[in-house]
Design a protein around this motif. Structure first.
Motif, PDB file in Angstrom:
ATOM      1  N   ILE B  90       0.865  -1.175   0.000  1.00 54.00           N
ATOM      2  CA  ILE B  90       0.000   0.000   0.000  1.00 54.00           C
ATOM      3  C   ILE B  90       0.904   1.228   0.000  1.00 54.00           C
ATOM      4  O   ILE B  90       1.733   1.402   0.889  1.00 54.00           O
ATOM      5  N   MET B  91       0.743   2.056  -1.035  1.00 48.80           N
ATOM      6  CA  MET B  91       1.574   3.257  -1.163  1.00 48.80           C
ATOM      7  C   MET B  91       0.787   4.502  -0.747  1.00 48.80           C
ATOM      8  O   MET B  91      -0.348   4.692  -1.177  1.00 48.80           O
ATOM      9  N   PHE B  92       1.437   5.317   0.068  1.00 46.61           N
ATOM     10  CA  PHE B  92       0.842   6.578   0.519  1.00 46.61           C
ATOM     11  C   PHE B  92       1.783   7.719   0.166  1.00 46.61           C
ATOM     12  O   PHE B  92       2.995   7.523   0.117  1.00 46.61           O
ATOM     13  N   GLY B  93       1.245   8.915  -0.007  1.00 48.47           N
ATOM     14  CA  GLY B  93       2.094  10.095  -0.085  1.00 48.47           C
ATOM     15  C   GLY B  93       2.493  10.488   1.328  1.00 48.47           C
ATOM     16  O   GLY B  93       1.729  10.274   2.270  1.00 48.47           O
ATOM     17  N   GLN B  94       3.683  11.071   1.486  1.00 49.45           N
ATOM     18  CA  GLN B  94       4.084  11.588   2.807  1.00 49.45           C
ATOM     19  C   GLN B  94       3.408  12.946   2.959  1.00 49.45           C
ATOM     20  O   GLN B  94       4.031  14.001   2.883  1.00 49.45           O
ATOM     21  N   THR B  95       2.085  12.900   3.108  1.00 48.09           N
ATOM     22  CA  THR B  95       1.260  14.109   3.111  1.00 48.09           C
ATOM     23  C   THR B  95       0.463  14.176   4.411  1.00 48.09           C
ATOM     24  O   THR B  95       0.533  13.263   5.232  1.00 48.09           O
ATOM     25  N   TYR B  96      -0.320  15.225   4.572  1.00 47.52           N
ATOM     26  CA  TYR B  96      -1.120  15.376   5.785  1.00 47.52           C
ATOM     27  C   TYR B  96      -2.019  14.155   5.998  1.00 47.52           C
ATOM     28  O   TYR B  96      -1.955  13.479   7.016  1.00 47.52           O
ATOM     29  N   ASP B  97      -2.871  13.878   5.019  1.00 49.83           N
ATOM     30  CA  ASP B  97      -3.809  12.769   5.184  1.00 49.83           C
ATOM     31  C   ASP B  97      -3.125  11.417   5.001  1.00 49.83           C
ATOM     32  O   ASP B  97      -3.494  10.444   5.659  1.00 49.83           O
ATOM     33  N   GLY B  98      -2.136  11.350   4.113  1.00 48.18           N
ATOM     34  CA  GLY B  98      -1.411  10.093   3.907  1.00 48.18           C
ATOM     35  C   GLY B  98      -0.793   9.591   5.207  1.00 48.18           C
ATOM     36  O   GLY B  98      -0.871   8.416   5.543  1.00 48.18           O
ATOM     37  N   ARG B  99      -0.204  10.498   5.962  1.00 51.87           N
ATOM     38  CA  ARG B  99       0.411  10.117   7.228  1.00 51.87           C
ATOM     39  C   ARG B  99      -0.633   9.681   8.241  1.00 51.87           C
ATOM     40  O   ARG B  99      -0.423   8.731   9.000  1.00 51.87           O
ATOM     41  N   ASP B 100      -1.772  10.381   8.272  1.00 48.79           N
ATOM     42  CA  ASP B 100      -2.825  10.019   9.232  1.00 48.79           C
ATOM     43  C   ASP B 100      -3.360   8.614   8.949  1.00 48.79           C
ATOM     44  O   ASP B 100      -3.538   7.808   9.864  1.00 48.79           O
ATOM     45  N   VAL B 101      -3.635   8.338   7.681  1.00 46.07           N
ATOM     46  CA  VAL B 101      -4.208   7.038   7.332  1.00 46.07           C
ATOM     47  C   VAL B 101      -3.161   5.933   7.541  1.00 46.07           C
ATOM     48  O   VAL B 101      -3.438   4.909   8.162  1.00 46.07           O
ATOM     49  N   ALA B 102      -1.942   6.156   7.052  1.00 41.99           N
ATOM     50  CA  ALA B 102      -0.892   5.141   7.174  1.00 41.99           C
ATOM     51  C   ALA B 102      -0.566   4.851   8.641  1.00 41.99           C
ATOM     52  O   ALA B 102      -0.390   3.700   9.035  1.00 41.99           O
ATOM     53  N   GLY B 103      -0.499   5.903   9.451  1.00 40.33           N
ATOM     54  CA  GLY B 103      -0.180   5.730  10.872  1.00 40.33           C
ATOM     55  C   GLY B 103      -1.237   4.886  11.574  1.00 40.33           C
ATOM     56  O   GLY B 103      -0.938   3.941  12.302  1.00 40.33           O
ATOM     57  N   ARG B 104      -2.481   5.233  11.325  1.00 47.14           N
ATOM     58  CA  ARG B 104      -3.562   4.483  11.977  1.00 47.14           C
ATOM     59  C   ARG B 104      -3.637   3.048  11.450  1.00 47.14           C
ATOM     60  O   ARG B 104      -3.842   2.113  12.218  1.00 47.14           O
ATOM     61  N   LEU B 105      -3.446   2.875  10.158  1.00 46.99           N
ATOM     62  CA  LEU B 105      -3.509   1.529   9.589  1.00 46.99           C
ATOM     63  C   LEU B 105      -2.364   0.677  10.140  1.00 46.99           C
ATOM     64  O   LEU B 105      -2.553  -0.496  10.472  1.00 46.99           O
ATOM     65  N   SER B 106      -1.195   1.276  10.247  1.00 47.17           N
ATOM     66  CA  SER B 106      -0.044   0.567  10.786  1.00 47.17           C
ATOM     67  C   SER B 106      -0.341   0.040  12.201  1.00 47.17           C
ATOM     68  O   SER B 106      -0.053  -1.108  12.532  1.00 47.17           O
ATOM     69  N   ALA B 107      -0.967   0.873  13.012  1.00 47.28           N
ATOM     70  CA  ALA B 107      -1.307   0.439  14.375  1.00 47.28           C
ATOM     71  C   ALA B 107      -2.410  -0.618  14.357  1.00 47.28           C
ATOM     72  O   ALA B 107      -2.369  -1.593  15.106  1.00 47.28           O
TER      73      ALA B 107
END
Ligand SMILES: Cc1cc2nc3c(=O)[nH]c(=O)nc-3n(C[C@H](O)[C@H](O)[C@H](O)COP(=O)(O)OP(=O)(O)OC[C@H]3O[C@@H](n4cnc5c(N)ncnc54)[C@H](O)[C@@H]3O)c2cc1C
Ligand SMILES: Cc1cc2nc3c(=O)[nH]c(=O)nc-3n(C[C@H](O)[C@H](O)[C@H](O)COP(=O)(O)OP(=O)(O)OC[C@H]3O[C@@H](n4cnc5c(N)ncnc54)[C@H](O)[C@@H]3O)c2cc1C
Lengths: 263, 321
Positions: B90-107
């Motif tokens: 799953i690829m995300f941009g290192q962006t405002y929302d990208g970080r929020d979604v990736a961080g939560r998904l990672s947890a």
């Protein structure tokens, strides 16, 4: 009746960013020897926390930090600014910990403080994954608002101006919540002499991974599940032509832009 | 092949897909396998065509409503994955929302995420490349075990190119109850007015730093940018000082720009600034200190006073018309 406002501020202690970074040749992770300092980015959270507690008419700021070798230098700086106390997680088992495991550790420490609000920076200066705030929020099961450039708290709700690509959004969330703050949300104060003296006697509660109810397998190298396979120097840009301005250097700039067909 | 399906977290604003998303889709296509987008906005139908053009065959639409995207989109992704619809990457941009979604998904998935990527390859293993210490050192990190692997990439890491596909099929997916986590509400959006090209899309960027001396002198930078049909930018020092809004900032915590020409005026060249601009094709630096680090990467370095060089430059350019 006064509403108390207890704020936890995550305070990362990092190697001096002015010193050039270096990777450990064996572990290929950042060297974290020597004295650590308070990450500048966290000074904004500390100041914001102090101001919010002040505005609520009571409450205090508790610092939470994970750092090697029982490091407290950075915490003392934040305590000197006015934070009341600190929880420090320091444990050799934490070496090599990634951002998710850091979030697990910090979440467990935060629970001890039972805060109304947790403040972090948007990203740390040394690791800058920028994931920790959202990971922390998910583990705690709380709402999070990242990239705050302005925060107000009233009636158990945080109202935040959240930076966006185009400007900012007005966002609210019920407390307890996690808010990550940008540089510029407030102007951090300088610790006063009195503050520095007082900080020496403020309590720092040092805990180990096991004290937090976490297993050592979840953190450190074992928790990371990724492997650095190669480190190499990037292709360097070379310095080009240097012109000392003798009053006509602008002409060289014009020429250069012409060559590039920009003008 | 190490990846058979890649998801790209898609971002869009007012019916227009974000450039970072198009960049990620292009790279995902190059990795081989199926490319699908995952989107948290309510208007998936309007962007399905754009997403398809850049390679997405499907777009999963998880409407986050007026909540911030982090909690609801991560929950929707996790529900798909737990239900067996499992991408390898799953690829995300290192962006405002990208970080929020990736961080939560990672947890949620209890999986690490690799951040600040500038490249990715998928041979035996999925390997992400990072540039650290201001970009002077490249680090390759491989994921261990099975996917889905989570990775975030810095804007401008890949060039966006159309692949010629038809509109992506819109597949509406449920957003599970996110409890307290999802209780954020966007009440209002403020868009700052800008004229001229966008900073991260301009062919010419003219940035000013603390060497300008005062906020009023920033006008020189704006004039120069305008004359060159470019966008004005800034170092963090003058953003923090309140001379210009944050949206102007170039660097690690600001925008990444890759213009044809970058002009740095009164900027020392701290590594955190360099990571945002050293991908420019041509760099011109004006600084009165001949030892300023910015000169080590400049194609043309002018050792001089911005207050002398720039007014003359403006005059010369105006004279040329
Ligand atoms: C160059 C480099 C690259 C890295 N890349 C990755 C990666 O891609 N993925 C990964 O999982 N890990 C990575 N790491 C490791 C990661 O930086 C550490 O695990 C770190 O402990 C937590 O992440 P962060 O500081 O990057 O978090 P960020 O999300 O950037 O931090 C945000 C804020 O959280 C708070 N915070 C973070 N750490 C602490 C702490 N120890 N104590 C108190 N508050 C804290 C601070 O307020 C901080 O500003 C990398 C480390 C380095 C040096
Ligand atoms: C975590 C972190 C993230 C950061 N992110 C960013 C970022 O995204 N972007 C960014 O830019 N910075 C960032 N920084 C800050 C960065 O480290 C520098 O502090 C900043 O870039 C310095 O800005 P400056 O070059 O304008 O100022 P200075 O470093 O003060 O440089 C001013 C320069 O102007 C020159 N000068 C002075 N007078 C004149 C004159 N009359 N004519 C010509 N030259 C003159 C001086 O010689 C000097 O070189 C970050 C820092 C940290 C710790």
């Amino acid at each position: 009746m006064q509403t108390l406002m207890n704020v936890v501020v995550c305070a990362k202690q990092i190697p001096d960013p002015a010193a050039p970074g270096e990777l450990d040749p064996n572990t290929k992770t950042l060297k974290r020897e020597g004295k650590l300092i308070l990450d500048d980015s966290d000074a904004y959270g500390v100041e914001m926390g102090l101001q919010l507690a002040d505005k609520a008419g009571g409450g205090e700021v508790t610092l939470v930090s994970m750092a090697p070798n029982s490091e407290v230098s950075g915490l003392r700086t934040a305590l000197a600014m006015g934070a009341a106390k600190a929880i420090l997680v320091s444990d050799p088992a934490l070496q090599g910990t990634d951002s998710l495991a850091t979030a697990k550790v910090l979440a467990a420490a935060i629970k001890r403080a039972e805060p109304d609000l947790v403040l972090t920076a948007t990203e740390s200066t040394d690791g800058y994954t920028g994931l920790l705030p959202a990971q922390l929020a998910e583990i705690l099961g709380w709402p999070s608002i990242t990239f705050a450039k302005h925060i107000e708290v009233s009636d158990g709700t945080a109202k935040v101006q959240r930076q966006t690509e185009e400007g900012y959004d007005e966002v609210e969330a019920p407390l307890p919540a996690i808010v990550s703050v940008t540089a510029g949300v407030v102007e951090p104060r300088y610790p006063s002499f009195k503050g520095i003296m007082a900080a020496k006697n403020k309590p720092v509660d040092e805990v180990k991974v096991a004290d937090l109810g976490l297993s050592e397998d979840e953190v450190g190298w074992k928790g990371a599940r990724q492997e650095i396979v190669d480190v190499s120097p990037a292709e360097e840009r070379q310095a080009g032509e240097i012109v000392e301005d003798e009053g006509d250097a602008h002409e060289r700039v014009v020429q250069f832009l012409e060559q590039l067909k920009v003008i | 092949m190490a990846v058979s399906t890649t998801w790209v977290f898609a971002e869009a604003s007012e019916g227009k897909v974000a450039t970072i998303t198009l960049e990620l889709l292009t790279k995902a296509r190059a990795l081989g396998g199926t490319v699908e987008a995952f989107y948290g906005g309510g208007d998936a139908d309007t962007i399905a065509e754009q997403l398809g053009k850049f390679g997405a065959t499907k777009v999963y639409a998880a409407d986050a409503g007026d909540a911030l995207q982090g909690a609801p989109v991560a929950a929707a992704m996790a529900a798909q994955i737990e239900g067996g619809n499992k991408p390898d990457l799953i690829m995300f941009g290192q962006t405002y929302d990208g970080r929020d979604v990736a961080g939560r998904l990672s947890a949620k998935l209890d999986r690490p995420a690799l951040t600040n990527g500038v490249d990715v390859s998928a041979d035996d293993k999925v390997t992400v490349q990072n540039a650290i210490f201001g970009g002077n050192t490249l680090v390759q990190t491989a994921f261990d075990g099975d996917g889905p692997f989570l990775a975030l990439f810095r804007p401008k890491s890949f060039a966006a190119e159309e692949g010629g596909g038809g509109a992506a099929e819109v597949v509406a997916v449920d957003v599970p109850d996110t409890g307290l986590s999802g209780q954020t509400k966007v009440l209002d959006r403020h868009v700052e007015e800008t004229t001229g090209p966008k900073l991260d899309e301009a062919e010419v960027v003219v940035s000013g730093g603390r060497g300008l001396g005062s906020a009023e002198k920033y006008e020189m930078i704006e004039q120069l940018a305008k004359l060159l049909k470019g966008a004005p930018g800034a170092s963090r020092a003058i953003v923090d000082a309140g001379w210009v809004p944050y949206a102007y900032q170039v660097g690690q915590t600001g925008k990444v720009v890759k213009p044809n020409v970058y002009i740095a005026a009164g900027i020392s060249g701290a590594t955190q600034h360099l990571v945002g601009m050293k991908g420019a094709k041509n760099i011109i630096a004006i600084n009165k200190d001949k030892d300023a680090p910015i000169f080590s990467i400049a194609d043309l370095g002018i050792v001089g006073d911005v207050h002398k060089v720039i007014p003359k430059l403006l005059e010369a350019l105006q004279a040329k018309g």
